[in-house]
Design a protein around this motif. Structure first.
Motif, mmCIF file in Angstrom:
data_model
loop_
_atom_site.group_PDB
_atom_site.id
_atom_site.type_symbol
_atom_site.label_atom_id
_atom_site.label_comp_id
_atom_site.label_asym_id
_atom_site.label_seq_id
_atom_site.Cartn_x
_atom_site.Cartn_y
_atom_site.Cartn_z
ATOM 1 N N ILE A 3 37.205 29.613 26.832
ATOM 2 C CA ILE A 3 38.372 30.367 27.077
ATOM 3 C C ILE A 3 38.496 31.765 27.244
ATOM 4 O O ILE A 3 39.196 32.161 28.217
ATOM 5 N N GLU A 4 37.857 32.372 26.277
ATOM 6 C CA GLU A 4 37.761 33.796 26.476
ATOM 7 C C GLU A 4 37.285 34.168 27.830
ATOM 8 O O GLU A 4 37.535 35.229 28.415
ATOM 9 N N LEU A 5 35.997 33.290 28.147
ATOM 10 C CA LEU A 5 35.630 33.729 29.564
ATOM 11 C C LEU A 5 36.739 33.694 30.868
ATOM 12 O O LEU A 5 36.415 34.458 31.484
ATOM 13 N N ALA A 8 38.984 36.217 30.781
ATOM 14 C CA ALA A 8 38.173 37.467 31.328
ATOM 15 C C ALA A 8 38.277 37.544 32.883
ATOM 16 O O ALA A 8 38.431 38.371 33.549
ATOM 17 N N GLN A 9 37.699 36.133 33.359
ATOM 18 C CA GLN A 9 37.646 36.007 34.829
ATOM 19 C C GLN A 9 39.171 36.264 35.313
ATOM 20 O O GLN A 9 39.354 37.147 36.343
ATOM 21 N N LEU A 15 42.765 42.834 38.274
ATOM 22 C CA LEU A 15 42.423 44.034 38.650
ATOM 23 C C LEU A 15 42.113 44.055 40.209
ATOM 24 O O LEU A 15 42.416 45.166 40.701
ATOM 25 N N THR A 16 41.364 43.279 40.413
ATOM 26 C CA THR A 16 40.636 43.202 41.686
ATOM 27 C C THR A 16 41.646 43.059 42.777
ATOM 28 O O THR A 16 41.389 43.879 43.883
#
Length: 350
Positions: A3-5, A8-9, A15-16
């Motif tokens: 879930i953290e990954l 992060a994605q 941001l992108t």
């Protein structure tokens, strides 16, 4: 997948593609959507908005997608959206700030200036700037000259920039009036350094008649300003001379300049005022990084700092840096009077 990954994605995607929020805002202003809803006098359905904007029929579903994003980020309010009814759109406090007819708090000129191609293009050169040992900032790399050179030589850019500076004062003026009884007590004369068209000086003069207000700015800025009103305009260079007064006002001036230049400006201001015992002081209206009003994020201060990096030689400064500048310029002490949003009013004493 962890879930953290996944989080992060998603954060990386935000941001992108965060620039699309800015471009969607620009699109809404280009189309005149806030003014269309305001002029209607009440919230508008998607069909009404599409019709008033005179967009091609093929763009109606795309308009919905634009409005959906702008409502999600809080620029508009979306009501009654369901499978059986059209969405209805209304203004928020944010979108009301860019209504052209809003005389008391109209930030449209400032936002439009900030979204000009010259500024947007400059942001693409930040990485190149970091890799070059050059005195040119990203704006100069992108445009081939400094911001001030473009403002001086292009009348359209000059007007847009000057209108933006007037617009940027609209909310601060109210706070200057609110806290002015203490700030301007005992002051008979004030010089607004870099005060442009005199918007803030005029507010001060109207609300505190005992204060004689003068605006000091460059010749091309003040040449068209009448000198028969309550504000006097003086042509000059703040690096060389500031006219004598009980107090000097610096609103959003120092963040445009390097520490060395700020010290030079502050020394000229110190030369212009009497001793502290005689009521002399410099009034600085700037951000103090890390210090904001309750419920106001520090993020705008950091974004403005990147803007200064991109366009000028200046920066947004924390209290330690401000203290250093005041001390180096020969001042004895300072006091942060109040904080307005992400900016503060600082009194600096000789």
């Amino acid at each position: 997948m962890d879930i953290e990954l996944l989080q992060a994605q998603v954060g990386l995607w935000n941001l992108t593609y965060g620039y699309l929020k800015t471009m969607s805002l620009k699109c809404a202003l280009d189309l005149g959507i806030p003014d269309a809803i305001f002029n209607n006098g009440q919230p508008m359905t998607l069909s009404q908005l599409h019709s008033v904007l005179s967009l091609p029929p093929s763009k109606k579903s795309h308009l919905y997608r634009l409005m959906r994003l702008l409502a999600h980020i809080g620029f508009f309010i979306e009501k009654n959206a369901s499978a059986c009814s059209e969405p209805v759109y209304d203004l928020t406090a944010q979108s009301r700030l860019v209504i052209e007819k809003n005389d008391s708090a109209n930030m449209l000129p400032y936002v439009c200036c900030s979204l000009d191609d010259k500024w947007l293009k400059s942001s693409l050169y930040i990485g190149d700037w970091f890799m070059q040992d050059s005195k040119q900032n990203p704006f100069e790399l992108a445009n081939g000259c400094t911001l001030w050179e473009i403002v001086n030589r292009e009348p359209v850019v000059k007007k847009k920039f000057n209108d933006a500076m007037v617009s940027s004062s609209c909310l601060f003026n109210d706070y200057i009036v609110r806290y002015g009884d203490d700030i301007f007590k005992g002051i008979e004369s004030l010089v607004d350094v870099g005060g442009g068209k005199g918007a803030m000086a005029e507010v001060i003069a109207n609300n505190f008649p005992h204060v004689r207000c003068t605006v000091l700015d460059l010749p091309h800025v003040v040449c068209d300003n009448p000198n028969d009103g309550i504000v006097k305009f003086v042509s000059g260079d703040m690096f060389n001379y500031v006219p004598p007064a009980n107090a000097v006002l610096l609103k959003w001036i120092l963040h445009d300049w390097s520490n060395e230049d700020c010290i030079r400006i502050l020394r000229r201001c110190k030369d212009a005022i009497p001793s502290r015992e005689a009521g002399g002081k410099v009034i600085v209206l700037e951000a103090v990084v890390g210090l904001t009003s309750p419920m106001i994020s520090e993020e705008p201060q950091l974004l403005f700092d990147m803007l200064m990096l991109m366009v000028t030689e200046g920066e947004e400064r924390d209290e330690n840096v401000w203290k250093y500048l005041f001390t180096e310029a020969g001042f004895s002490s300072y006091k942060i009077v109040c904080t307005i949003g992400f900016s503060s009013i600082i009194e600096v004493y000789p």
